[in-house]
Design a protein around this motif. Structure first.
Motif, PDB file in Angstrom:
ATOM      1  N   ILE A 134      17.473  69.399  30.770  1.00 49.30           N
ATOM      2  CA  ILE A 134      18.804  69.678  30.230  1.00 49.30           C
ATOM      3  C   ILE A 134      18.664  70.303  28.846  1.00 49.30           C
ATOM      4  CG2 ILE A 134      20.155  67.975  31.494  1.00 49.30           C
ATOM      5  CD1 ILE A 134      19.675  66.041  29.203  1.00 49.30           C
ATOM      6  N   ASN A 135      19.747  70.855  28.379  1.00 49.96           N
ATOM      7  CA  ASN A 135      19.749  71.528  27.090  1.00 49.96           C
ATOM      8  C   ASN A 135      19.301  70.584  25.964  1.00 49.96           C
ATOM      9  OD1 ASN A 135      20.390  72.899  24.788  1.00 49.96           O
ATOM     10  ND2 ASN A 135      22.303  73.711  25.626  1.00 49.96           N
ATOM     11  N   PRO A 136      18.203  70.940  25.240  1.00 52.60           N
ATOM     12  CA  PRO A 136      17.711  70.046  24.181  1.00 52.60           C
ATOM     13  C   PRO A 136      18.761  69.798  23.095  1.00 52.60           C
ATOM     14  CG  PRO A 136      16.461  72.115  24.210  1.00 52.60           C
ATOM     15  CD  PRO A 136      17.353  72.125  25.398  1.00 52.60           C
ATOM     16  N   GLU A 137      19.651  70.766  22.892  1.00 55.07           N
ATOM     17  CA  GLU A 137      20.700  70.565  21.887  1.00 55.07           C
ATOM     18  C   GLU A 137      21.632  69.421  22.269  1.00 55.07           C
ATOM     19  OE1 GLU A 137      22.974  74.063  20.837  1.00 55.07           O
ATOM     20  OE2 GLU A 137      21.063  75.088  20.499  1.00 55.07           O
ATOM     21  N   THR A 138      21.944  69.364  23.569  1.00 52.79           N
ATOM     22  CA  THR A 138      22.800  68.271  24.048  1.00 52.79           C
ATOM     23  C   THR A 138      22.122  66.937  23.783  1.00 52.79           C
ATOM     24  OG1 THR A 138      23.417  69.762  25.829  1.00 52.79           O
ATOM     25  CG2 THR A 138      24.151  67.489  26.029  1.00 52.79           C
ATOM     26  N   VAL A 139      20.820  66.882  24.079  1.00 52.42           N
ATOM     27  CA  VAL A 139      20.083  65.640  23.854  1.00 52.42           C
ATOM     28  C   VAL A 139      20.155  65.254  22.378  1.00 52.42           C
ATOM     29  CG1 VAL A 139      17.821  64.512  24.009  1.00 52.42           C
ATOM     30  CG2 VAL A 139      18.497  66.170  25.739  1.00 52.42           C
ATOM     31  N   ASN A 140      19.895  66.228  21.512  1.00 50.81           N
ATOM     32  CA  ASN A 140      19.909  65.932  20.080  1.00 50.81           C
ATOM     33  C   ASN A 140      21.285  65.487  19.603  1.00 50.81           C
ATOM     34  OD1 ASN A 140      17.216  66.382  19.637  1.00 50.81           O
ATOM     35  ND2 ASN A 140      17.489  68.574  19.274  1.00 50.81           N
ATOM     36  N   GLU A 141      22.324  66.184  20.074  1.00 51.55           N
ATOM     37  CA  GLU A 141      23.676  65.817  19.659  1.00 51.55           C
ATOM     38  C   GLU A 141      23.995  64.379  20.028  1.00 51.55           C
ATOM     39  OE1 GLU A 141      26.653  68.547  21.127  1.00 51.55           O
ATOM     40  OE2 GLU A 141      25.634  70.147  20.016  1.00 51.55           O
ATOM     41  N   VAL A 142      23.654  64.029  21.263  1.00 53.10           N
ATOM     42  CA  VAL A 142      23.968  62.675  21.720  1.00 53.10           C
ATOM     43  C   VAL A 142      23.138  61.651  20.949  1.00 53.10           C
ATOM     44  CG1 VAL A 142      23.848  61.081  23.675  1.00 53.10           C
ATOM     45  CG2 VAL A 142      24.722  63.377  24.007  1.00 53.10           C
ATOM     46  N   LEU A 143      21.839  61.940  20.799  1.00 55.20           N
ATOM     47  CA  LEU A 143      20.966  60.963  20.162  1.00 55.20           C
ATOM     48  C   LEU A 143      21.271  60.807  18.671  1.00 55.20           C
ATOM     49  CD1 LEU A 143      17.634  61.681  22.044  1.00 55.20           C
ATOM     50  CD2 LEU A 143      19.289  59.864  22.461  1.00 55.20           C
ATOM     51  N   ASP A 144      21.807  61.861  18.064  1.00 53.98           N
ATOM     52  CA  ASP A 144      22.217  61.741  16.666  1.00 53.98           C
ATOM     53  C   ASP A 144      23.314  60.693  16.504  1.00 53.98           C
ATOM     54  OD1 ASP A 144      20.466  63.451  15.554  1.00 53.98           O
ATOM     55  OD2 ASP A 144      21.811  65.188  15.507  1.00 53.98           O
ATOM     56  N   ASP A 145      24.086  60.495  17.575  1.00 51.69           N
ATOM     57  CA  ASP A 145      25.165  59.512  17.525  1.00 51.69           C
ATOM     58  C   ASP A 145      24.696  58.095  17.831  1.00 51.69           C
ATOM     59  OD1 ASP A 145      27.024  61.313  16.809  1.00 51.69           O
ATOM     60  OD2 ASP A 145      27.743  61.695  18.844  1.00 51.69           O
ATOM     61  N   VAL A 146      23.446  57.984  18.294  1.00 48.68           N
ATOM     62  CA  VAL A 146      22.922  56.658  18.576  1.00 48.68           C
ATOM     63  C   VAL A 146      22.344  56.118  17.259  1.00 48.68           C
ATOM     64  CG1 VAL A 146      21.214  55.343  19.898  1.00 48.68           C
ATOM     65  CG2 VAL A 146      22.377  57.286  20.951  1.00 48.68           C
ATOM     66  N   ASP A 147      22.943  55.054  16.751  1.00 49.40           N
ATOM     67  CA  ASP A 147      22.618  54.573  15.408  1.00 49.40           C
ATOM     68  C   ASP A 147      21.136  54.556  15.073  1.00 49.40           C
ATOM     69  OD1 ASP A 147      25.011  54.356  14.344  1.00 49.40           O
ATOM     70  OD2 ASP A 147      25.281  52.204  14.735  1.00 49.40           O
ATOM     71  N   ARG A 148      20.407  53.866  15.945  1.00 54.85           N
ATOM     72  CA  ARG A 148      18.989  53.656  15.632  1.00 54.85           C
ATOM     73  C   ARG A 148      18.193  54.936  15.535  1.00 54.85           C
ATOM     74  NH1 ARG A 148      17.454  48.457  19.266  1.00 54.85           N
ATOM     75  NH2 ARG A 148      16.301  47.497  17.575  1.00 54.85           N
ATOM     76  N   LEU A 149      18.654  55.958  16.259  1.00 51.05           N
ATOM     77  CA  LEU A 149      17.835  57.158  16.369  1.00 51.05           C
ATOM     78  C   LEU A 149      18.253  58.268  15.425  1.00 51.05           C
ATOM     79  CD1 LEU A 149      17.563  57.269  20.229  1.00 51.05           C
ATOM     80  CD2 LEU A 149      15.747  56.747  18.632  1.00 51.05           C
ATOM     81  N   SER A 150      19.345  58.048  14.702  1.00 49.27           N
ATOM     82  CA  SER A 150      19.934  59.178  13.980  1.00 49.27           C
ATOM     83  C   SER A 150      18.979  59.809  12.969  1.00 49.27           C
ATOM     84  CB  SER A 150      21.241  58.773  13.322  1.00 49.27           C
ATOM     85  OG  SER A 150      21.032  57.627  12.550  1.00 49.27           O
ATOM     86  N   ASN A 151      18.011  59.047  12.440  1.00 51.00           N
ATOM     87  CA  ASN A 151      17.130  59.646  11.444  1.00 51.00           C
ATOM     88  C   ASN A 151      15.722  59.953  11.935  1.00 51.00           C
ATOM     89  OD1 ASN A 151      19.045  59.582   9.381  1.00 51.00           O
ATOM     90  ND2 ASN A 151      18.713  57.373   9.176  1.00 51.00           N
ATOM     91  N   VAL A 152      15.510  59.628  13.207  1.00 51.24           N
ATOM     92  CA  VAL A 152      14.142  59.717  13.704  1.00 51.24           C
ATOM     93  C   VAL A 152      13.570  61.125  13.634  1.00 51.24           C
ATOM     94  CG1 VAL A 152      12.737  59.510  15.767  1.00 51.24           C
ATOM     95  CG2 VAL A 152      14.299  57.700  15.151  1.00 51.24           C
ATOM     96  N   ARG A 153      14.409  62.115  13.927  1.00 48.63           N
ATOM     97  CA  ARG A 153      13.887  63.472  13.992  1.00 48.63           C
ATOM     98  C   ARG A 153      13.330  63.944  12.657  1.00 48.63           C
ATOM     99  NH1 ARG A 153      17.716  67.481  15.933  1.00 48.63           N
ATOM    100  NH2 ARG A 153      19.102  65.705  15.911  1.00 48.63           N
ATOM    101  N   GLU A 154      14.051  63.608  11.596  1.00 52.04           N
ATOM    102  CA  GLU A 154      13.577  64.009  10.274  1.00 52.04           C
ATOM    103  C   GLU A 154      12.309  63.247   9.906  1.00 52.04           C
ATOM    104  OE1 GLU A 154      17.009  63.294  10.614  1.00 52.04           O
ATOM    105  OE2 GLU A 154      17.270  65.435  10.941  1.00 52.04           O
ATOM    106  N   GLU A 155      12.253  61.993  10.334  1.00 52.16           N
ATOM    107  CA  GLU A 155      11.179  61.131   9.857  1.00 52.16           C
ATOM    108  C   GLU A 155       9.868  61.236  10.625  1.00 52.16           C
ATOM    109  OE1 GLU A 155      12.878  57.283   9.798  1.00 52.16           O
ATOM    110  OE2 GLU A 155      14.260  57.797   8.187  1.00 52.16           O
ATOM    111  N   THR A 156       9.918  61.849  11.801  1.00 51.48           N
ATOM    112  CA  THR A 156       8.691  61.958  12.579  1.00 51.48           C
ATOM    113  C   THR A 156       7.984  63.261  12.216  1.00 51.48           C
ATOM    114  OG1 THR A 156       9.862  60.806  14.322  1.00 51.48           O
ATOM    115  CG2 THR A 156       7.754  61.734  14.901  1.00 51.48           C
ATOM    116  N   THR A 157       6.799  63.110  11.684  1.00 54.38           N
ATOM    117  CA  THR A 157       6.117  64.303  11.175  1.00 54.38           C
ATOM    118  C   THR A 157       5.214  64.930  12.213  1.00 54.38           C
ATOM    119  OG1 THR A 157       4.346  62.937  10.335  1.00 54.38           O
ATOM    120  CG2 THR A 157       6.127  63.468   8.808  1.00 54.38           C
ATOM    121  N   LEU A 158       4.903  66.199  12.013  1.00 55.73           N
ATOM    122  CA  LEU A 158       4.101  66.952  12.975  1.00 55.73           C
ATOM    123  C   LEU A 158       2.725  66.349  13.204  1.00 55.73           C
ATOM    124  CD1 LEU A 158       4.436  70.816  12.701  1.00 55.73           C
ATOM    125  CD2 LEU A 158       4.381  69.399  14.745  1.00 55.73           C
ATOM    126  N   SER A 159       2.133  65.806  12.153  1.00 54.94           N
ATOM    127  CA  SER A 159       0.760  65.314  12.270  1.00 54.94           C
ATOM    128  C   SER A 159       0.644  64.228  13.346  1.00 54.94           C
ATOM    129  CB  SER A 159       0.304  64.751  10.932  1.00 54.94           C
ATOM    130  OG  SER A 159       1.097  63.629  10.602  1.00 54.94           O
TER     131      SER A 159
END
Ligand SMILES: Nc1ncnc2c1ncn2[C@@H]1O[C@H](COP(=O)(O)OP(=O)(O)OP(=O)(O)O)[C@@H](O)[C@H]1O
Ligand SMILES: [Mg+2]
Length: 404
Positions: free
Chosen positions: A376-401
């Motif tokens: 499915i569209n990754p944007e949809t996934v991100n939009e929904v997961l941004d609304d899930v409290d626990r996950l809202s900051n995960v994307r910024e905090e997970t580093t490439l390394s």
């Protein structure tokens, strides 16, 4: 001109496109209505009611048909001295069996007498139920448990109601109508001891294109002003939905959304372009709802896969997915599940159409492995997961390394 001086050139009566509207006729449900009437006939003649299990996919008219048939039965027995009929409607969605029982009791009580959903034992609540059923002073009572599959395996209510009279709990003849869109639920029922519910099963099939055309025409006639639907539009909509879900709900929703789009763009007619856009809108809303309602572990998994996607690492092998999953768990401080559990959950996500799983061969060594990709569209996934409290900051905090 005032800001709200809007001319409505599209809709005649939008309210008929709402879910709560009950049409007089249900095109395409003639057989189902016949079966339903047959199953309920015994009430009309004053005999013991049958217990009925109604099942079929979502949006195929189970609820609306049940409302219509019960209304018709009430009308039919109105002048009869020997039969008085009442029904109670309870939606079981997201409820436990206990809560559903409390709700059934409350449906039967005056507003000010309603009981709280805590503090009463299960048997107390059941006793209240029996008492209130008798207090209706009807000869026949049917309890409708809509979306009964929500109760999961704790569906004892389904069995207790049909046995209430035989067990001496009530004097009233009482039966149950269980409505379900989960086929596994039906299989489980037949596997259990009770055959009471197997007797009158009514299966609602999905709608084909001609049936959807009839349903849409019926609504469009009332909802829209004359001549605003482009020629062939109903056929076009029916074809799209028949290929996809065969759900009347989807068809009517696309009709409504397409009308809104025409209005928004101030177009004189509703066109195929509006329908296409409407159907994309609907698709997005459905996926979002489904995504949002998933349990936490699935959200964490999807977040992990979305992270891989953002970094161009899809398709990925299970080991990679698991690795990122562990990192995300650590970030949000939950305990990761074992690999095998995660494998099962990935399969579930694939069944729901969110992921694809491809089997690969290792070549010479002959071993096999699986690759996972987002469907499915990754944007949809991100939009929904941004609304899930626990996950809202995960994307910024997970580093490439963490992906190497
Ligand atoms: N044959 C029909 N004719 C006209 N409208 C219909 C017909 N079947 C369904 N609808 C309409 O489609 C929508 C969905 O129907 P309904 O709520 O009865 O579906 P359902 O089978 O109960 O779905 P779910 O399993 O999701 O509860 C409602 O707005 C209903 O009025
Ligand atoms: Mg329903």
């Amino acid at each position: 001109m005032g800001l709200f001086d809007i001319k409505n050139e599209i809709f005649e009566d939008k309210s008929v496109l709402r879910e709560t509207y009950v049409p007089d006729e249900l095109p395409g449900r003639e057989e189902e209505m016949y079966d339903y009437r047959f199953a309920l006939e015994d009430i009309k003649t004053g005999d013991e009611p049958n217990n009925i299990l109604v099942y079929g996919e979502t949006g195929v008219g189970k609820t609306v048909a049940t409302r219509r048939i019960l209304g018709a039965l009430s009308d039919a027995v109105e002048d009869q001295d020997d039969v008085s009929f009442e029904h109670v409607w309870v939606n079981c969605k997201d409820k436990t069996s206990y809560q559903a029982t409390v709700d059934t009791v409350n449906e039967l009580l005056d507003f000010e007498d309603r009981i709280k959903g805590t503090g009463h034992s299960r048997s107390d609540v059941l006793n209240m139920l029996w008492r209130e059923i008798d207090a209706l002073d009807a000869t026949h009572v049917m309890i409708v448990l809509d979306e009964v599959d929500s109760l999961g395996t704790d569906d004892s209510l389904l069995y207790q109601i049909p046995r209430a009279k035989a067990n001496g709990h009530v004097d009233t003849m009482v039966g149950v109508i269980g409505i379900s869109n989960n086929f596994t639920f039906r299989e489980n029922i037949s596997a259990r001891a009770s055959s009471t519910l197997k007797e009158d099963e009514i299966h609602f099939s999905t709608y084909d294109a001609p049936q959807l055309q009839e349903i849409l025409s019926q609504r469009a006639e009332l909802a829209f002003k004359d001549g605003v639907l482009d020629e062939g539009l109903i056929e076009y909509m029916a074809a799209i939905v028949a290929q996809d879900t065969g759900s009347a709900r989807d068809a009517i929703e696309i009709l409504r959304l397409a009308g809104r789009l025409a209005r928004k763009h101030q177009d004189a007619t509703v066109t195929e372009e509006h329908v296409r856009e409407a159907s994309e809108q609907l698709e997005r809303v459905i996926v979002e709802k489904e995504l949002y309602s998933l349990p936490t572990q699935y959200h964490v998994l999807l977040q992990s896969i979305a992270l891989l996607q953002e970094r161009g690492k899809l398709p990925a092998r299970r080991k990679t997915v698991y690795n990122v999953y562990e990192q995300v768990c650590e970030n949000i401080q939950i305990t990761p599940k074992a690999q095998r559990t995660i494998h099962d959950k990935l399969s579930q996500l694939a069944l729901k159409g969110f992921l694809s799983i491809t089997e690969k061969n290792k070549g010479e060594s002959g071993g096999k492995y699986w690759e996972y990709d987002l469907e499915i569209n990754p944007e949809t996934v991100n939009e929904v997961l941004d609304d899930v409290d626990r996950l809202s900051n995960v994307r910024e905090e997970t580093t490439l390394s963490q992906f190497s």
